[in-house]
Design a protein around this motif. Structure first.
Motif, PDB file in Angstrom:
ATOM      1  N   ALA B  44       0.586  -0.967   0.283  1.00 35.99           N
ATOM      2  CA  ALA B  44       0.480   0.045   0.001  1.00 35.99           C
ATOM      3  C   ALA B  44       0.625   1.227   0.499  1.00 35.99           C
ATOM      4  CB  ALA B  44      -0.571   0.119   1.417  1.00 35.99           C
ATOM      5  N   ILE B  45       0.982   1.730  -0.777  1.00 39.18           N
ATOM      6  CA  ILE B  45       1.029   3.414  -0.673  1.00 39.18           C
ATOM      7  C   ILE B  45       0.233   4.766  -1.105  1.00 39.18           C
ATOM      8  CG2 ILE B  45       2.489   4.513  -2.116  1.00 39.18           C
ATOM      9  CD1 ILE B  45       4.395   2.234  -3.577  1.00 39.18           C
ATOM     10  N   GLY B  46       0.397   5.278   0.153  1.00 35.82           N
ATOM     11  CA  GLY B  46      -0.597   6.474   0.972  1.00 35.82           C
ATOM     12  C   GLY B  46      -0.832   7.716  -0.212  1.00 35.82           C
ATOM     13  N   PHE B  47      -1.949   8.373  -0.246  1.00 33.73           N
ATOM     14  CA  PHE B  47      -2.321   9.401  -1.134  1.00 33.73           C
ATOM     15  C   PHE B  47      -1.044  10.453  -0.915  1.00 33.73           C
ATOM     16  CE2 PHE B  47      -4.593  13.525  -0.533  1.00 33.73           C
ATOM     17  CZ  PHE B  47      -4.646  13.789  -0.894  1.00 33.73           C
ATOM     18  N   GLY B  48      -0.123  10.774  -1.556  1.00 32.73           N
ATOM     19  CA  GLY B  48       0.143  12.295  -2.357  1.00 32.73           C
ATOM     20  C   GLY B  48       1.972  11.835  -1.309  1.00 32.73           C
ATOM     21  N   HIS B  49       2.270  10.387  -1.339  1.00 35.32           N
ATOM     22  CA  HIS B  49       3.604   9.836  -1.747  1.00 35.32           C
ATOM     23  C   HIS B  49       4.083   9.891  -2.915  1.00 35.32           C
ATOM     24  CE1 HIS B  49       4.602   8.388   2.569  1.00 35.32           C
ATOM     25  NE2 HIS B  49       2.518   9.025   2.625  1.00 35.32           N
ATOM     26  N   LYS B  50       5.307   9.781  -2.749  1.00 41.99           N
ATOM     27  CA  LYS B  50       6.203   9.549  -4.300  1.00 41.99           C
ATOM     28  C   LYS B  50       6.700   8.237  -5.343  1.00 41.99           C
ATOM     29  CE  LYS B  50       9.295  12.438  -2.914  1.00 41.99           C
ATOM     30  NZ  LYS B  50       8.608  12.595  -1.154  1.00 41.99           N
ATOM     31  N   ILE B  51       5.945   8.564  -6.571  1.00 44.99           N
ATOM     32  CA  ILE B  51       6.182   6.938  -6.703  1.00 44.99           C
ATOM     33  C   ILE B  51       7.839   7.255  -7.839  1.00 44.99           C
ATOM     34  CG2 ILE B  51       5.739   5.111  -8.839  1.00 44.99           C
ATOM     35  CD1 ILE B  51       4.652   4.961  -5.941  1.00 44.99           C
ATOM     36  N   ALA B  52       8.652   6.697  -8.256  1.00 44.60           N
ATOM     37  CA  ALA B  52       9.565   6.717  -9.231  1.00 44.60           C
ATOM     38  C   ALA B  52       8.529   7.197 -10.788  1.00 44.60           C
ATOM     39  CB  ALA B  52      11.174   6.175  -9.647  1.00 44.60           C
TER      40      ALA B  52
END
Lengths: 403, 105
Positions: B44-52
């Protein structure tokens, strides 16, 4: 898009220096922490009335705190002042008293030691405030133009949405104010590490560009010595990773107007337009962090004449302020759902409903007009009156800072 | 400023960025198109976080809003979460708490 509200004539309280307030409050100011309780007891007697508490807790003299208190006690939103002194503290109460008296405001100085302790001082204070509340009703109410408004902006409890929604929307509202001939002040110079060129090239003269660059370099140096920027754990949980990332997001809340000048806390802008406030102390770091929390930044903007302060938040701050209303702009749609009562504007809808940044910017401008028309902001209605003032050291600004 | 590209649960703020922002919470098993590649997320990756948004080499600047926000501390492959474990400030270290005390109590 802009509502009819913006076309309405605003009214302001005319002060003897020609400035106009959007509020007419009585301020009780303690001059050392030892007088805080007595001052608060007097204030609490008038719960629900426009009586607010400010003060300086330190016992030892500080030119910055002195200048701040003089500016705050003669702020256009202030109608009368009660000073509460213990008696043995260093604060220059005589000069502060004279500054307020010369401004034409009702003022009284109570010394707790001289009067004979807590009870008697509270009784005398209540008597003065009762008469001051009647006095301030006589202040002339006159037309107020948008071009006479001074608006500040801060951000606090930032997350990854702040830089995408609330900050650019607040920036849009700033652009509208500047376009209408008003004055807008942004700060967070300490957060904007790494943005030296972006900021300095916006100065209106080569000399001002040099001053902006110098201020940015001073800030980077100061925070490097402190070993800590303005990054709090909640920022990382909200998806922000570095100070630069938070800083570039924060930068957008200043809008896109040219920068007309750089001022320090309690300096009053000489002209209209967009100003950057340099909140980082001069000289060797001496009294710790430049600003220990959001409230100390809000108070500095108010000391420079801000009638109201925009506050963008992603994680969800609830603070307001004494003297000038704080308008809360919520960046994160989830936070807005959870904390609606505290939020004046839902900028999160830029993400959740794909409303444009410009539309929310116009909504913020309308909210400024409504708050300037004496409609309480959320934090104001909830009774928030936070106030923080500590020690700092500043050199006066030079002529090239306000060309 | 405006958001330049929205793609599924991700968005790109500035065309020059090498990271994408999570617009809606990502759950394990979610699939998103990142550039030419389809990424299947394993956490899970939260709203607002960054992905390459592309492969980022160790030491390379991470770009968001069109400006550097720090440097990669390891090689980051396209689609990976970009946060405290692989990105650091070029100026100041980041202070964090290692618990979720408020939520849990």
């Amino acid at each position: 898009m802009m509502s009819s509200l913006s076309q309405n004539k605003l009214k302001g309280y005319l002060r003897s220096d020609g400035r106009k307030g959007i509020r007419n409050v009585v301020v009780i100011a303690y001059l050392v922490e030892c007088a805080h309780h007595v001052a608060r007891e007097i204030m609490m007697h008038f719960h629900g009335q426009p009586v607010q508490l400010i003060g300086f807790g330190g016992c030892y003299p500080n030119a910055y705190a002195d200048k701040m208190m003089n500016a705050l006690c003669t702020h256009p939103n202030v109608g009368a002042v009660l000073l509460v002194s213990l008696g043995c503290e260093s604060f220059n109460r005589k000069r502060l008293y004279q500054t307020i008296e010369e401004s034409g405001r009702p003022v009284k100085l109570l010394g707790i030691q001289a009067i004979g302790g807590t009870k008697k001082t509270i009784a005398d204070g209540i008597e003065f405030i009762s008469s001051a509340l009647d006095e301030i009703k006589k202040v002339p109410v006159v037309d107020l133009e948008v071009s006479e408004l001074v608006v500040g902006v801060v951000s606090g409890g930032s997350d990854a949405t702040s830089g995408i929604t609330a900050n650019p929307a607040a920036g849009k509202a700033f652009d509208i104010i500047v376009k209408k001939g008003g004055t807008a002040i942004f700060e967070n110079i300490g957060e904007m590490i790494g943005l030296d060129d972006l900021i300095s090239e916006r100065g209106v003269t080569p000399e001002l560009r040099g001053e902006l660059k110098k201020a940015m370099e001073k800030s980077a140096r100061y925070y490097t010595i402190m070993g800590h920027g303005s990054f709090a754990p909640g920022n990382a949980e909200g998806g922000l990773t570095t100070q630069e990332e938070k800083g570039i997001g924060a930068y957008y809340k200043g809008g896109t107007a040219p920068i007309s000048g750089i001022i320090k806390p309690a300096d009053i802008p000489l002209h209209k337009g967009l100003y950057l406030m340099d909140i980082v102390p001069d000289g060797e770091p001496r009294f710790g962090f430049p600003n220990v929390n959001d409230s100390s930044e809000i108070v500095e903007l108010i000391a420079s004449g801000a009638h109201c302060v925009l506050f963008t938040t992603g994680r969800g701050s609830v603070v307001g302020s004494a003297i000038s209303p704080v308008i809360k702009i919520c960046a994160n749609p989830d936070t807005y759902k959870r904390m609606q009562d505290d939020m004046d504007i839902n900028a999160g809808k830029i993400l959740s409903e794909e409303v444009s940044v410009n539309e929310v910017g116009e909504e913020i401008f309308d909210k400024i007009i409504s708050v300037a028309s004496c409609v309480p902001s959320c934090s104001e209605g909830l009774g928030h009156q936070e106030f923080v003032l500590g020690y700092k050291t500043f050199e006066p600004i030079g002529p090239s800072c306000q060309p | 400023m405006k958001i330049s590209i929205i793609m599924g649960k991700l968005m790109k703020i500035n065309p020059a960025d090498n990271v994408l922002i999570v617009k809606n919470n990502i759950s394990p098993g979610d699939e998103e198109q990142v550039g030419d590649i389809k990424i299947t997320f394993d956490k899970a990756i939260g709203f607002g976080h960054k992905i390459a948004g592309k492969n980022i080499n160790k030491g390379e600047k991470v770009i968001k809003f069109g400006v550097p926000i720090g440097s990669a501390t390891e090689d980051i492959s396209i689609g990976s979460h970009v946060h405290l474990h692989n990105l650091k400030s070029d100026y100041l270290s980041t202070y964090t708490l290692d618990d979720e005390f408020i939520k849990s109590k």
